[in-house]
Design a protein around this motif. Sequence first.
Motif, PDB file in Angstrom:
ATOM      1  N   GLU A 118      19.280 -17.535  12.789  1.00 14.57           N
ATOM      2  CA  GLU A 118      20.044 -18.785  12.814  1.00 14.57           C
ATOM      3  C   GLU A 118      19.868 -19.595  11.531  1.00 14.57           C
ATOM      4  OE1 GLU A 118      18.838 -20.719  16.446  1.00 14.57           O
ATOM      5  OE2 GLU A 118      19.936 -19.275  17.682  1.00 14.57           O
ATOM      6  N   LYS A 119      18.656 -19.671  11.008  1.00 12.52           N
ATOM      7  CA  LYS A 119      18.386 -20.510   9.831  1.00 12.52           C
ATOM      8  C   LYS A 119      18.885 -19.881   8.536  1.00 12.52           C
ATOM      9  CE  LYS A 119      14.796 -23.185   7.514  1.00 12.52           C
ATOM     10  NZ  LYS A 119      15.477 -24.465   7.491  1.00 12.52           N
ATOM     11  N   TRP A 120      18.647 -18.580   8.353  1.00 13.30           N
ATOM     12  CA  TRP A 120      18.951 -17.941   7.074  1.00 13.30           C
ATOM     13  C   TRP A 120      19.966 -16.805   7.185  1.00 13.30           C
ATOM     14  CZ3 TRP A 120      13.293 -18.541   7.553  1.00 13.30           C
ATOM     15  CH2 TRP A 120      12.810 -19.650   6.848  1.00 13.30           C
ATOM     16  N   GLY A 121      20.460 -16.538   8.361  1.00  9.10           N
ATOM     17  CA  GLY A 121      21.391 -15.420   8.532  1.00  9.10           C
ATOM     18  C   GLY A 121      20.717 -14.079   8.300  1.00  9.10           C
ATOM     19  N   ALA A 122      19.419 -14.016   8.593  1.00  7.96           N
ATOM     20  CA  ALA A 122      18.651 -12.793   8.351  1.00  7.96           C
ATOM     21  C   ALA A 122      19.166 -11.646   9.210  1.00  7.96           C
ATOM     22  CB  ALA A 122      17.169 -13.029   8.640  1.00  7.96           C
ATOM     23  N   THR A 123      19.182 -10.475   8.607  1.00 12.25           N
ATOM     24  CA  THR A 123      19.550  -9.257   9.333  1.00 12.25           C
ATOM     25  C   THR A 123      18.376  -8.291   9.432  1.00 12.25           C
ATOM     26  OG1 THR A 123      20.367  -8.232   7.297  1.00 12.25           O
ATOM     27  CG2 THR A 123      21.980  -9.414   8.670  1.00 12.25           C
ATOM     28  N   LYS A 124      17.305  -8.585   8.684  1.00  9.47           N
ATOM     29  CA  LYS A 124      16.106  -7.729   8.709  1.00  9.47           C
ATOM     30  C   LYS A 124      14.862  -8.604   8.690  1.00  9.47           C
ATOM     31  CE  LYS A 124      16.767  -4.804   5.290  1.00  9.47           C
ATOM     32  NZ  LYS A 124      16.588  -3.764   4.294  1.00  9.47           N
ATOM     33  N   MET A 125      13.830  -8.125   9.377  1.00 12.93           N
ATOM     34  CA  MET A 125      12.523  -8.766   9.330  1.00 12.93           C
ATOM     35  C   MET A 125      11.541  -7.697   8.892  1.00 12.93           C
ATOM     36  SD  MET A 125      11.064 -11.832  10.337  1.00 12.93           S
ATOM     37  CE  MET A 125      11.358 -12.483  11.973  1.00 12.93           C
ATOM     38  N   GLU A 126      10.640  -8.066   7.983  1.00  6.41           N
ATOM     39  CA  GLU A 126       9.598  -7.129   7.572  1.00  6.41           C
ATOM     40  C   GLU A 126       8.240  -7.767   7.763  1.00  6.41           C
ATOM     41  OE1 GLU A 126       9.922  -5.966   3.431  1.00  6.41           O
ATOM     42  OE2 GLU A 126       8.582  -7.580   2.860  1.00  6.41           O
ATOM     43  N   MET A 127       7.237  -6.911   7.844  1.00  5.62           N
ATOM     44  CA  MET A 127       5.862  -7.366   7.987  1.00  5.62           C
ATOM     45  C   MET A 127       4.943  -6.319   7.396  1.00  5.62           C
ATOM     46  SD  MET A 127       4.927  -6.486  11.946  1.00  5.62           S
ATOM     47  CE  MET A 127       6.272  -7.396  12.637  1.00  5.62           C
ATOM     48  N   THR A 128       3.689  -6.686   7.240  1.00  3.61           N
ATOM     49  CA  THR A 128       2.680  -5.729   6.785  1.00  3.61           C
ATOM     50  C   THR A 128       1.536  -5.724   7.801  1.00  3.61           C
ATOM     51  OG1 THR A 128       1.615  -7.421   5.401  1.00  3.61           O
ATOM     52  CG2 THR A 128       3.241  -5.984   4.330  1.00  3.61           C
ATOM     53  N   VAL A 129       0.999  -4.526   8.029  1.00  2.00           N
ATOM     54  CA  VAL A 129      -0.106  -4.341   8.966  1.00  2.00           C
ATOM     55  C   VAL A 129      -1.114  -3.406   8.300  1.00  2.00           C
ATOM     56  CG1 VAL A 129      -0.770  -3.532  11.278  1.00  2.00           C
ATOM     57  CG2 VAL A 129       1.476  -4.573  10.922  1.00  2.00           C
ATOM     58  N   ILE A 130      -2.387  -3.724   8.409  1.00  2.00           N
ATOM     59  CA  ILE A 130      -3.414  -2.838   7.860  1.00  2.00           C
ATOM     60  C   ILE A 130      -3.236  -1.451   8.466  1.00  2.00           C
ATOM     61  CG2 ILE A 130      -5.890  -2.384   7.696  1.00  2.00           C
ATOM     62  CD1 ILE A 130      -6.334  -5.410   7.615  1.00  2.00           C
ATOM     63  N   TRP A 131      -3.210  -0.449   7.616  1.00  2.00           N
ATOM     64  CA  TRP A 131      -2.827   0.915   7.999  1.00  2.00           C
ATOM     65  C   TRP A 131      -3.577   1.487   9.187  1.00  2.00           C
ATOM     66  CZ3 TRP A 131      -6.065   5.157   7.875  1.00  2.00           C
ATOM     67  CH2 TRP A 131      -7.296   4.987   7.226  1.00  2.00           C
ATOM     68  N   MET A 132      -4.838   1.152   9.354  1.00  2.00           N
ATOM     69  CA  MET A 132      -5.633   1.772  10.418  1.00  2.00           C
ATOM     70  C   MET A 132      -5.485   1.076  11.767  1.00  2.00           C
ATOM     71  SD  MET A 132      -9.369   0.613   9.020  1.00  2.00           S
ATOM     72  CE  MET A 132      -9.023   1.355   7.467  1.00  2.00           C
ATOM     73  N   ARG A 133      -4.657   0.036  11.839  1.00  2.75           N
ATOM     74  CA  ARG A 133      -4.438  -0.687  13.091  1.00  2.75           C
ATOM     75  C   ARG A 133      -3.326  -0.015  13.894  1.00  2.75           C
ATOM     76  NH1 ARG A 133      -5.893  -5.426  14.302  1.00  2.75           N
ATOM     77  NH2 ARG A 133      -5.850  -4.344  16.274  1.00  2.75           N
ATOM     78  N   GLU A 134      -3.563   1.244  14.264  1.00  2.00           N
ATOM     79  CA  GLU A 134      -2.548   2.072  14.921  1.00  2.00           C
ATOM     80  C   GLU A 134      -2.011   1.456  16.214  1.00  2.00           C
ATOM     81  OE1 GLU A 134      -4.000   6.074  15.291  1.00  2.00           O
ATOM     82  OE2 GLU A 134      -4.559   6.133  13.173  1.00  2.00           O
TER      83      GLU A 134
END
Length: 182
Positions: A118-134
């Motif tokens: 709604e605020k930015w018209g975003a079509t994608k969200m990304e994030m980062t997670v420490i690799w071993m946090r399966e």
Amino acid sequence: MSNLSFRPATEADIPLLQPLIKRAYRGDAARQGWTHEADLVADDRIDHAGLLEKISHPEGVVLIAADSSTGEFISCCEVLHQPDTRTCYFGLFAVEPKIQGGGIGKAVMAYAEKFVQEKWGATKMEMTVIWMREELIAWYGRRGYRKTGERREFPYEQLVNGKALRDDLWFEVLEKDLTATQ
């Protein structure tokens, strides 16, 4: 969770937000929940200045989720618009450890996704997670986030009042198409 109220954080909220974030990520209190990094990093996660920078960022918002009946802060997250794209970054996600697993994280994530659309018209969200946090990566996967194959370095030099407990940390990048139906 229908008993949540949401709003953007302000500088006045920092004294309550900062301890919530630390409890969710670091130390013995974090171990009451399942999303912590207490066995990987021993620091304060974020200081007053770092949180103020996120709250004040012109392309970002720190969202607070409070218990509607008590006003107590029980979760927060940061959403950051990446200018000239329709992508937003999701981070600084914290849920009070002693109440994790009750649907609050799902509700906060859903609110954040709708907010950026709604605020930015975003079509994608990304994030980062420490690799071993399966288990955490799998949880995000059940919410539509997929590994991109991109790897980002862990910010060892930006730790606040502490240190990493391992020297092999890095981030897995996850992303979600916000236009896809779940």
